[in-house]
Scaffold this active site. Structure first.
Site, PDB file in Angstrom:
ATOM      1  N   GLU A 134      85.941  26.632  83.220  1.00 19.32           N
ATOM      2  CA  GLU A 134      84.632  25.955  83.557  1.00 19.32           C
ATOM      3  C   GLU A 134      83.955  26.710  84.756  1.00 19.32           C
ATOM      4  O   GLU A 134      82.742  26.710  85.006  1.00 19.32           O
ATOM      5  CB  GLU A 134      85.089  24.372  84.349  1.00 19.32           C
ATOM      6  CG  GLU A 134      85.827  23.681  83.324  1.00 19.32           C
ATOM      7  CD  GLU A 134      84.760  23.360  82.113  1.00 19.32           C
ATOM      8  OE1 GLU A 134      83.831  23.551  82.414  1.00 19.32           O
ATOM      9  OE2 GLU A 134      85.761  23.031  81.013  1.00 19.32           O
TER      10      GLU A 134
ATOM     11  N   HIS B 276      81.749  29.026  83.183  1.00 15.61           N
ATOM     12  CA  HIS B 276      80.404  28.404  82.905  1.00 15.61           C
ATOM     13  C   HIS B 276      79.280  28.159  84.025  1.00 15.61           C
ATOM     14  O   HIS B 276      78.217  28.525  83.934  1.00 15.61           O
ATOM     15  CB  HIS B 276      80.569  27.009  82.345  1.00 15.61           C
ATOM     16  CG  HIS B 276      81.308  26.859  80.822  1.00 15.61           C
ATOM     17  ND1 HIS B 276      80.649  27.987  79.779  1.00 15.61           N
ATOM     18  CD2 HIS B 276      82.422  26.366  80.347  1.00 15.61           C
ATOM     19  CE1 HIS B 276      81.554  27.510  78.684  1.00 15.61           C
ATOM     20  NE2 HIS B 276      82.476  26.936  78.846  1.00 15.61           N
TER      21      HIS B 276
ATOM     22  N   ASP C 105      83.095  24.975  72.640  1.00 13.42           N
ATOM     23  CA  ASP C 105      82.014  25.952  72.888  1.00 13.42           C
ATOM     24  C   ASP C 105      81.685  26.832  71.799  1.00 13.42           C
ATOM     25  O   ASP C 105      80.505  27.151  71.409  1.00 13.42           O
ATOM     26  CB  ASP C 105      82.663  26.773  74.028  1.00 13.42           C
ATOM     27  CG  ASP C 105      82.959  26.070  75.337  1.00 13.42           C
ATOM     28  OD1 ASP C 105      82.257  25.176  75.526  1.00 13.42           O
ATOM     29  OD2 ASP C 105      83.668  26.586  76.145  1.00 13.42           O
TER      30      ASP C 105
ATOM     31  N   GLY D  44      64.892   0.371  70.447  1.00 12.58           N
ATOM     32  CA  GLY D  44      64.121  -0.898  70.587  1.00 12.58           C
ATOM     33  C   GLY D  44      63.306  -1.475  69.677  1.00 12.58           C
ATOM     34  O   GLY D  44      62.204  -2.053  69.793  1.00 12.58           O
TER      35      GLY D  44
END
Length: 678
Positions: free
Chosen positions: A481, A484, A556, A263
């Site tokens: 996954e 993780h 990773d 902004g």
């Protein structure tokens, strides 16, 4: 693949950040300013032609040019189709032989006809069969011509010479008129678009005046610190005598710096709206052209225009395009850009005392700016517009939610908590994408499901449709996954698990998302170590279940290696280098100041650094493997559910792993406890 939103580096060190930082224009509100009638920022209006409308004048000019072109082509064709031209000596020879039957004399030109066709040599050297011919009397004249013609019995027709050579004028001057008319048309068209053919050196800054729908600080959510810094400028522009009476002088230059989309431009417009003064807006790239000296001339013109209507604000967006450091050794310099920068420095340093003109500029690359720009007297005040905090994000969402119907279950506070690292532009894009998704589904309002899908689209990319994976690859992805996700739940110092998915998006085949519940600026070693363990969970699951390794762990390993190296080199979090920073201050290559990162240690120390990084990564991998072995049954159940449902929220993962509500609550409390110091 483990993912975390925006872990900002601080003075004491922090983890790597991986938040969306879209490179786009700041702000999000529409432009509330308009150009004042008949003034500023251009070289005039469209004007009129021949006293009427511009379109009618252009049409008349076009038809006149077409008519002249037709006449010109007709004259050329008439000349091309006329009698061939012979030399005057050849004509005299034919006259003496009695071969000329008649002549027509017009000034110096003689058009004639032979008794019969004969093969004669033309003035261009060619020999052809002709009967009619054209020749020209020499400039010295021929006094005996008429007597010889009468003596040979030639029929003579004499015509008066034209008083004005219209044919010559059309043939020779018409191209000039065509070019002139084309130039006039181009000039008028450029003027109708606010440009001038001869105004290369004029300022291209657009002048905006305050209107009824102005932008103020109420339209800028958050950024309380920058607002306070700029309030002093606003008060000065509103009442300069208040400060001048006490001998005060406002900073001549204010530099707004920060990440893209935070902004900065919107902040400058808000200053203009609050101060109620003319606002000159220009982009840094508008100064530099292919013509030498144009940039410097435009800088002079811009400052002259601003001083005429002072107090005023000059806003230069993307200052780094002309303000880069001079004297770059690698790759040479840019003379035109350096001349423009020199003129800008001269104008800013040449302000008269108490000159009520404030120069504001924005950049997201303050590191490449010339040092002369930042010295006192020029850009002597630097205002950092940083990424919004959680409370600021909620207020930004409230602004961008105006005019959008929201469902009752949609909580903007929850969205703000799950969008750490988002800029104001990212939040605007998030709600816009959610609105588009809701419209495609024919909904009456935007709900949390639409926002969740939009957030995944902004953070991870589009869902990759038509990608077919084998059962073996899907199973490997689910366990990767799942590794993780299991570690994100059982580790003590990792942020809460948001969701795990094996739906391919962007370049990621699967994602495990952990989102912090509160803003983090300082990170403890325990948090970073557990984060490394969770990052290694995918590779550890592959080794534990399939006794192999896949390419899916590429990102990773890259994140873990970068984090471990920063722990050793920059943050002093290793056993060997616990109280020293080995990181050098590297410079960008294109500036020519450094070809590579400066290394302040020997090769032997570099070997020890590599050993420490390897030691940290190996310890994280071993711990990840041990924890997954302890929770192998839960890992198997989670992988099976992932294969069936493809996406699982964090609360559901706790249930699958056998953690009831009490255990889940205890696990979450343990994860947010502050660990004791070493």
């Amino acid at each position: 693949m483990a993912e975390q939103k925006d872990e900002r580096e601080s003075g004491s060190g922090a983890a790597e950040r991986s938040g969306p930082e879209a490179d786009r224009h700041e702000g999000g509100s529409r432009d509330p300013y308009r150009r004042p009638p008949g003034g500023g920022g251009g070289d005039g209006g469209s004007g009129s032609t021949f006293g009427g409308s511009p379109k009618l004048g252009r049409r008349l000019m076009i038809w006149m040019l077409i008519l002249l072109a037709v006449v010109w082509l007709w004259q050329l064709s008439a000349q091309a189709g006329g009698a061939p031209t012979i030399g005057y000596d050849t004509f005299r020879d034919q006259l003496e032989e009695g071969s000329v039957s008649s002549v027509r004399i017009r000034g110096q030109e003689i058009q004639g006809e032979l008794v019969e066709s004969r093969s004669l040599e033309l003035v261009d050297g060619r020999t052809t069969e002709i009967r009619e011919f054209v020749t020209v009397v020499p400039s010295t004249g021929d006094e005996e011509l008429l007597a010889d013609l009468r003596g040979q019995g030639v029929e003579i027709v004499a015509e008066p010479e034209q008083q004005f050579p219209w044919t010559f004028l059309l043939v020779t001057m018409l191209p000039f008129f065509l070019i002139l008319g084309l130039g006039v048309m181009i000039m008028r068209r450029m003027q109708s678009r606010g440009r001038n053919l001869f105004g290369f050196g004029k300022s291209k800054a657009k002048v905006y005046q305050r209107s009824k729908e102005e932008t103020t600080f109420e339209d800028v959510a958050g950024a309380e610190g920058p607002k306070r810094e700029l309030m002093e400028v606003i008060e000065f522009l509103r009442d300069p005598r208040r400060f001048q009476r006490l001998g005060g002088q406002i900073p001549h230059g204010i530099l707004l710096q920060g990440p893209p989309g935070t902004g900065k431009t919107l902040m400058a417009r808000a200053v203009a709206g609050e101060a109620d003064v003319p606002f000159f807006s220009v982009t840094g790239s508008d100064f530099v052209e292919m013509f030498v000296g144009v940039g410097a001339s435009r800088v002079r013109s811009m400052f002259e225009e601003a001083k005429k209507v002072a107090p005023a604000i000059l806003f230069i967006d993307e200052l780094d395009s002309i303000g880069r450091a001079r004297g770059a050794g690698l790759g040479g310099g840019h003379d035109e850009r350096e001349q423009t920068l020199n003129q800008l420095l001269s104008e800013m340093d040449g302000f008269e005392k108490f000159e009520s003109v404030v120069v504001m500029a924005s950049t997201n690359r303050p590191d490449v700016l010339d040092k002369a720009l930042l010295r006192p007297g020029r850009f002597d005040r630097v205002v950092t517009v940083d990424l919004p905090t959680r409370s600021s994000r909620e207020r930004i969402l409230q602004i961008h939610a105006r005019g959008k119907p929201l469902a009752e279950d949609l909580d903007l506070g929850t969205i703000a908590r799950t969008t750490q690292g988002f800029s104001g532009a990212d939040l605007e894009n998030l709600l816009n994408e959610a609105a588009l998704i809701a419209a495609r589904r024919d909904k009456e309002a935007i709900d949390s499901e639409d926002v969740e899908e939009a957030r995944d689209k902004v953070m991870l990319g589009l869902e990759r449709e038509g990608l077919h994976l084998s059962d073996e690859d899907l199973k490997s992805l689910a366990y990767h996954e799942g590794g993780h996700a299991v570690l994100a739940v059982v580790l003590d110092h990792v942020d809460p698990l948001h969701k795990v998915t094996i739906v391919p998006r962007g370049r990621a085949m699967g994602v495990t998302q952990v989102l912090p519940e509160e803003e983090r600026y300082i990170f403890r070693k325990e948090y970073l170590v557990d984060r490394l363990v969770m990052t290694m969970g995918g590779r550890a699951a592959e080794r534990l279940v399939f006794d192999t390794a896949t390419s899916g762990a590429e990102n990773d390993l890259r994140q873990a290696t970068r984090m471990a190296r920063k722990m050793v080199v920059d943050w002093g979090m290793s056993d060997r280098f616990g109280h020293i920073s080995l990181g050098g201050e590297g410079e960008d290559v294109f500036l020519g100041q450094e070809i590579a990162r400066r290394r302040n240690y020997s090769d032997a120390t570099a070997k020890e650094v590599d050993d420490e990084v390897d030691k940290i990564l190996e310890a994280a991998f071993r711990r990840a493997t041990e924890l997954l072995e302890e929770h192998r049954e839960g890992l198997d159940r989670l992988a099976q559910v992932l294969l069936e449902e493809e996406e699982i929220p964090g609360k559901r993962v706790l249930e699958i792993l056998g953690l009831g509500p009490e255990e889940a609550e205890e696990e979450m409390e343990t994860a947010t406890e502050v660990p004791p110091p070493d």
